[in-house]
Design an enzyme around this catalytic site. Structure first.
Site, PDB file in Angstrom:
ATOM      1  N   LYS A  38     -18.305 -60.178 -14.192  1.00 43.01           N
ATOM      2  CA  LYS A  38     -17.652 -60.307 -12.882  1.00 43.01           C
ATOM      3  C   LYS A  38     -16.129 -60.325 -13.039  1.00 43.01           C
ATOM      4  CE  LYS A  38     -18.077 -65.342 -13.124  1.00 43.01           C
ATOM      5  NZ  LYS A  38     -18.958 -66.486 -12.793  1.00 43.01           N
ATOM      6  N   TYR A 263      16.371 -66.401  -9.591  1.00 41.70           N
ATOM      7  CA  TYR A 263      16.402 -66.784  -8.172  1.00 41.70           C
ATOM      8  C   TYR A 263      16.590 -68.276  -7.977  1.00 41.70           C
ATOM      9  CZ  TYR A 263      14.727 -62.160  -6.684  1.00 41.70           C
ATOM     10  OH  TYR A 263      14.604 -60.825  -6.421  1.00 41.70           O
TER      11      TYR A 263
HETATM   12  C1  LIG Z   1     -19.433 -67.103 -14.041  1.00 40.63           C
HETATM   13  C2  LIG Z   1     -20.825 -67.596 -14.242  1.00 40.63           C
HETATM   14  C3  LIG Z   1     -21.384 -67.701 -15.532  1.00 40.63           C
HETATM   15  C4  LIG Z   1     -20.585 -67.485 -16.799  1.00 40.63           C
HETATM   16  O1  LIG Z   1     -19.986 -68.713 -17.177  1.00 40.63           O
HETATM   17  P1  LIG Z   1     -19.086 -68.817 -18.528  1.00 40.63           P
HETATM   18  O2  LIG Z   1     -18.623 -70.222 -18.524  1.00 40.63           O
HETATM   19  O3  LIG Z   1     -17.961 -67.849 -18.340  1.00 40.63           O
HETATM   20  O4  LIG Z   1     -19.958 -68.445 -19.653  1.00 40.63           O
HETATM   21  C5  LIG Z   1     -22.733 -68.023 -15.632  1.00 40.63           C
HETATM   22  N1  LIG Z   1     -23.475 -68.271 -14.533  1.00 40.63           N
HETATM   23  C6  LIG Z   1     -22.962 -68.224 -13.282  1.00 40.63           C
HETATM   24  C7  LIG Z   1     -23.841 -68.531 -12.123  1.00 40.63           C
HETATM   25  C8  LIG Z   1     -21.609 -67.911 -13.087  1.00 40.63           C
HETATM   26  O5  LIG Z   1     -21.104 -67.876 -11.857  1.00 40.63           O
END
Ligand SMILES: *Cc1c(COP(=O)(O)O)cnc(C)c1O
Length: 368
Positions: A38, A263
């Site tokens: 993701k 800035y």
């Molecule tokens: C993002 C996510 C993961 C991955 O978690 P990590 O800590 O990056 O390994 C796993 N399960 C769900 C439901 C997530 O949203």
């Protein structure tokens, strides 16, 4: 020091493979592996990472939103894809690309059943339960409702049941995590008993894989570990960061005492300083909270603090005493300087800085 010429995010696929092998060594030979890609594979390069993971033979990929899954399919990915957070507005797109939804609430189940009505073959779905994170998921006492809804609905097949730990990286919350695991087990037993078939189960993220090996069930889901971070030093030392953010010195200035930099004149020089301007700003993902001395970059292995306010397209760093020139390479994070350390200097975490690096930054794949 190489001559990269512009701000670059290097993606090291050999490091990805190393991390994958390490994580696999922590789970049983039969346990399935889901790679979380993701948010553009945690800000790296979603398609390149997904292709590699597909070649390694992972069982599943996961994205947060339908759009991300559609991009993977359009890029030629054939692997099964779990969409963690689908919405009814995207069911058509999800269906077209054969993406598998996480169904996490009575409302979502109802709308998906409506959408899928009349479909010939059984469409794969995954049921998510809330066991303590209180974010997404059915409650334990929704099992009967789910079973009631799914009775005689041959257009749907529950492929898996899953939940998510709230504090898998925190040893102080071990008891809470264990309660989540027990509650999940109870839910699965209850559901399987009534469904008439047995979906597979999964609960662990990266830190869960390390800290709760007894709760692997039939699959684990890893994101951050694949990208080289384990939320703890004892794990980090076995992992290799996949992404390296590098930039270059655009211009060097000699600053007199009592001058200001940037800035709002936020940096005021007490003595003579030398500063370098770098082509990297908050529009590239370096938030304003990294400025005003909080975080530093590395030039020739030496610390150069970010001074003054972070601009949209640039930061200025103090290079007094560092032997460097315009065009020299600058390391923001990478194998020799972890993104976790960079992030923590601005009170945030590796997940945030990695996913913040904007598309404007050029991605370069190394060790394909
Ligand atoms: C993002 C996510 C993961 C991955 O978690 P990590 O800590 O990056 O390994 C796993 N399960 C769900 C439901 C997530 O949203």
């Amino acid at each position: 020091m190489g001559k990269i010429g512009e701000t670059t995010l290097e993606i090291d696929l050999a490091a990805l493979e190393h991390n994958f092998r390490f994580l696999k060594s922590k789970i049983g030979p039969e346990t399935k592996f889901l790679a979380v890609v993701k948010a553009f594979a945690y800000g790296s390069d979603m398609l390149a990472i997904a292709q590699k993971m597909e070649n390694f033979g992972v069982d599943y990929l996961a994205v947060a939103y339908t759009k991300e899954g559609a991009l993977l399919r359009e890029g030629g990915i054939k692997c099964r894809i779990l969409v963690l957070h689908p919405q009814p507005a995207n069911f058509e797109e999800l269906f077209q690309h054969h993406l598998e939804p996480s169904i996490y609430s009575p409302n979502l189940l109802k709308s998906f059943l409506q959408f899928i009505e009349g479909q010939q073959s059984a469409y794969p779905i995954h049921i998510k339960f809330n066991t303590g994170l209180n974010r997404l998921g059915f409650w334990e006492n929704d099992v009967d409702y789910i079973v009631e809804q799914l009775k005689d609905r041959t257009e749907i097949k529950v492929v898996s049941v899953f939940s998510h730990l709230a504090a898998s990286e925190d040893p102080k919350e071990k008891e809470f995590s264990q309660r989540q695991i027990q509650s999940f087990q109870k839910i699965c037993e209850h559901l399987n008993g009534k469904l008439g078939y047995t979906p597979f189960r999964h609960m662990l993220n990266t830190s869960g894989i390390i800290n709760y090996p007894e709760a692997q069930f039939e699959m684990v889901r890893s994101g951050i570990g694949l990208y080289g971070y384990g939320n703890e030093e004892k794990v980090d030392k076995y992992l290799k960061p996949v992404a390296s953010l590098k930039t270059v010195i655009s211009q060097i200035h000699r600053i007199e005492p009592n001058e200001s930099v940037g800035y709002n004149r936020a940096f005021k020089s007490e003595g003579f300083r030398t500063t370098a301007t770098l082509p990297l700003g908050h529009a590239d993902g370096i938030g304003r909270h990294y400025g005003n001395g909080k975080a530093h970059v590395l030039i020739k292995g030496k610390k150069a603090p970010i001074i003054g306010n972070v601009c949209m397209d640039m930061i200025m760093v103090d290079i007094s005493g560092i032997d460097c020139k315009e065009g020299d390479e600058v390391l923001v994070f990478g194998p020799d300087r972890s993104a976790e350390a960079f992030a923590s200097s601005a009170q945030t975490i590796s997940y945030e800085i990695l996913t913040a690096i904007s598309p404007r930054v050029k991605r370069v794949i190394i060790n394909p």
